[in-house]
Design an enzyme around this catalytic site. Structure first.
Site, mmCIF file in Angstrom:
data_model
loop_
_atom_site.group_PDB
_atom_site.id
_atom_site.type_symbol
_atom_site.label_atom_id
_atom_site.label_comp_id
_atom_site.label_asym_id
_atom_site.label_seq_id
_atom_site.Cartn_x
_atom_site.Cartn_y
_atom_site.Cartn_z
ATOM 1 C CE LYS A 1 -5.035 -0.488 2.009
ATOM 2 N NZ LYS A 1 -4.634 -1.608 2.636
ATOM 3 C CB THR B 1 -0.676 0.071 1.265
ATOM 4 O OG1 THR B 1 -1.762 -1.032 1.242
ATOM 5 C CG2 THR B 1 -1.662 1.435 1.293
ATOM 6 C CE LYS C 1 1.732 2.561 3.948
ATOM 7 N NZ LYS C 1 2.254 1.314 3.555
HETATM 8 P P1 NAD Z 1 5.914 -5.306 7.257
HETATM 9 O O1 NAD Z 1 6.862 -4.095 7.754
HETATM 10 O O2 NAD Z 1 5.680 -6.366 8.290
HETATM 11 O O3 NAD Z 1 6.711 -5.900 5.787
HETATM 12 C C1 NAD Z 1 7.392 -5.216 5.044
HETATM 13 C C2 NAD Z 1 8.615 -6.042 4.750
HETATM 14 O O4 NAD Z 1 9.436 -5.459 3.706
HETATM 15 C C3 NAD Z 1 9.502 -6.015 5.898
HETATM 16 O O5 NAD Z 1 9.863 -7.325 6.481
HETATM 17 C C4 NAD Z 1 10.831 -5.524 5.612
HETATM 18 O O6 NAD Z 1 11.965 -6.046 6.052
HETATM 19 C C5 NAD Z 1 10.753 -5.716 4.077
HETATM 20 N N1 NAD Z 1 11.773 -4.929 3.182
HETATM 21 C C6 NAD Z 1 11.639 -3.676 3.110
HETATM 22 N N2 NAD Z 1 12.573 -3.224 2.110
HETATM 23 C C7 NAD Z 1 13.175 -4.375 1.248
HETATM 24 C C8 NAD Z 1 13.828 -4.740 0.618
HETATM 25 N N3 NAD Z 1 14.599 -3.574 -0.061
HETATM 26 N N4 NAD Z 1 14.220 -5.908 0.087
HETATM 27 C C9 NAD Z 1 13.609 -6.957 0.857
HETATM 28 N N5 NAD Z 1 12.600 -6.334 1.852
HETATM 29 C C10 NAD Z 1 12.410 -5.526 2.259
HETATM 30 O O7 NAD Z 1 4.493 -4.677 6.819
HETATM 31 P P2 NAD Z 1 3.024 -5.642 6.408
HETATM 32 O O8 NAD Z 1 2.204 -5.396 7.758
HETATM 33 O O9 NAD Z 1 3.554 -6.962 5.847
HETATM 34 O O10 NAD Z 1 2.596 -4.552 5.365
HETATM 35 C C11 NAD Z 1 3.028 -4.717 4.012
HETATM 36 C C12 NAD Z 1 2.424 -3.661 3.121
HETATM 37 O O11 NAD Z 1 0.835 -4.227 3.134
HETATM 38 C C13 NAD Z 1 2.263 -2.277 3.835
HETATM 39 O O12 NAD Z 1 2.296 -1.423 2.744
HETATM 40 C C14 NAD Z 1 0.999 -2.110 4.508
HETATM 41 O O13 NAD Z 1 0.285 -0.866 4.773
HETATM 42 C C15 NAD Z 1 0.060 -3.204 3.673
HETATM 43 N N6 NAD Z 1 -1.097 -3.730 4.480
HETATM 44 C C16 NAD Z 1 -0.880 -4.088 5.531
HETATM 45 C C17 NAD Z 1 -1.925 -4.961 6.296
HETATM 46 C C18 NAD Z 1 -1.681 -5.422 7.684
HETATM 47 O O14 NAD Z 1 -2.740 -5.890 8.448
HETATM 48 N N7 NAD Z 1 -0.317 -5.856 8.067
HETATM 49 C C19 NAD Z 1 -3.016 -4.851 5.917
HETATM 50 C C20 NAD Z 1 -3.200 -4.569 4.542
HETATM 51 C C21 NAD Z 1 -2.349 -3.988 3.866
#
Ligand code: NAD
Length: 294
Positions: free
Chosen positions: A168, A93, A243
């Site tokens: 979204k 997102t 966010k």
């Molecule tokens: P998160 O922070 O747990 O996961 C993101 C991952 O990306 C991290 O583990 C980080 O280490 C990795 N990362 C960052 N840069 C990187 C790179 N260059 N190479 C490899 N890995 C890298 O976040 P999340 O909760 O999994 O959410 C991910 C996305 O989904 C976000 O944009 C969030 O807004 C969206 N989202 C989250 C939820 C939720 O409930 N958690 C629900 C819907 C949408």
């Protein structure tokens, strides 16, 4: 079955990549965090040493990262080295401008791309029942569809590049504002001596009905599964709500759209998070209005 590179194995990425494995795909993944790589390995994902190494045998690349800057950085690294005609699927997102930059980078190197942010949470990611909002050209969306159906129960093509992110952001603008409205109503009901159960029964069958009320009811009692009954353990964390409202505000300011309630909602979630509630469910915002001294 295909080989898929999956970059970003965090809270959401890990269960999503695991569902692609369960569907019979060979998934090669990478995350910057060692712990996330270990969890992924236990889920049947082959771990690569870096993002670039994950691309060796694949023309399908999925990203699930936290921020627009991360997506732009990863596309900047991977688009030039991916096999021509690769398919990039970004499920993060992020802001629409970063998403469109990522699409443009993919296109510059002869690839197909979709933005495919998801609605749901870690639980629905695990179940494979996310709602996926897709932006991109028809051919890219058709190519992505068989993979997206393994991640979500509802796949909606919203328009051209960036349209998934736009959908979204707008949806979550509604969610953030409606949660504050529902919370205010329960607080007022309490002052009036009206029970939470009575308000819920009326509003859930009337014009006050909404997701914030029926799925995330901010008071304990009426909806047994709602986070309010579980000490506001996050199903959708307050910092993620902020966010998304911030993304909506940045976009609105840039485009000159008038969104005063979303601006106010963003401020209220910022205040709530600053008090240490960012990791709790967003329905805990009700505490901002219900403390005895407020
Ligand atoms: P998160 O922070 O747990 O996961 C993101 C991952 O990306 C991290 O583990 C980080 O280490 C990795 N990362 C960052 N840069 C990187 C790179 N260059 N190479 C490899 N890995 C890298 O976040 P999340 O909760 O999994 O959410 C991910 C996305 O989904 C976000 O944009 C969030 O807004 C969206 N989202 C989250 C939820 C939720 O409930 N958690 C629900 C819907 C949408």
């Amino acid at each position: 079955m295909a080989t898929i590179a999956f970059i970003g194995l965090g809270n959401m990425g890990n269960p999503m990549a695991a569902n692609l494995v369960k569907a019979g795909h060979h998934v090669i993944g990478f995350d910057l965090v060692a712990k996330n790589r270990e969890i992924a390995e236990a889920n049947g994902i082959e771990i690569s040493h870096n993002g670039a190494a994950a691309l060796a045998d694949t023309k399908t690349i999925v990203t699930m990262l936290a921020k627009g800057s991360q997506v732009v950085e990863v596309y900047g690294e991977l688009a030039p080295m991916a096999q021509a005609g690769s398919l990039f699927i970004d499920c993060s997102t992020i802001d629409v401008a970063s998403s469109r930059s990522a699409h443009a980078m993919a296109e510059d190197y002869g690839h197909f791309s979709v933005d495919a942010p998801v609605n749901g949470n870690v639980e629905t990611a695990r179940e494979g029942t996310l709602t996926v909002m897709v932006g991109g050209e028809d051919q890219a969306v058709s190519m992505a569809h068989p993979y997206l159906t393994k991640l979500g129960a509802s796949i909606i093509h919203c328009g051209g590049p960036g349209a998934g992110q736009a959908a979204k952001i707008c949806n979550n603008l509604i969610l953030g504002i409606s949660m504050i409205g529902v919370s205010e109503a329960f607080v007022l009901a309490g002052h009036l001596g009206l029970s939470a159960e009575a308000l819920f029964e009326v509003a859930s069958a009337s014009s006050g009905q909404c997701w914030s009320l029926t799925h995330h009811c901010p008071v304990p009692g009426p909806v047994p599964a709602s986070p309010a009954n579980h000490d506001y353990k996050a199903v959708f964390a307050s910092n993620l709500m902020f966010k998304d409202l911030k993304l909506a505000q940045e976009t609105a300011l840039e485009l000159g759209a008038v969104t005063p309630l979303a601006a106010q909602a963003a401020q209220l979630f910022a205040l709530h998070n600053r008090a240490g509630n960012g990791a709790r469910d967003f329905s805990s915002i009700i505490e901002l209005f219900s403390r005895k001294n407020s």
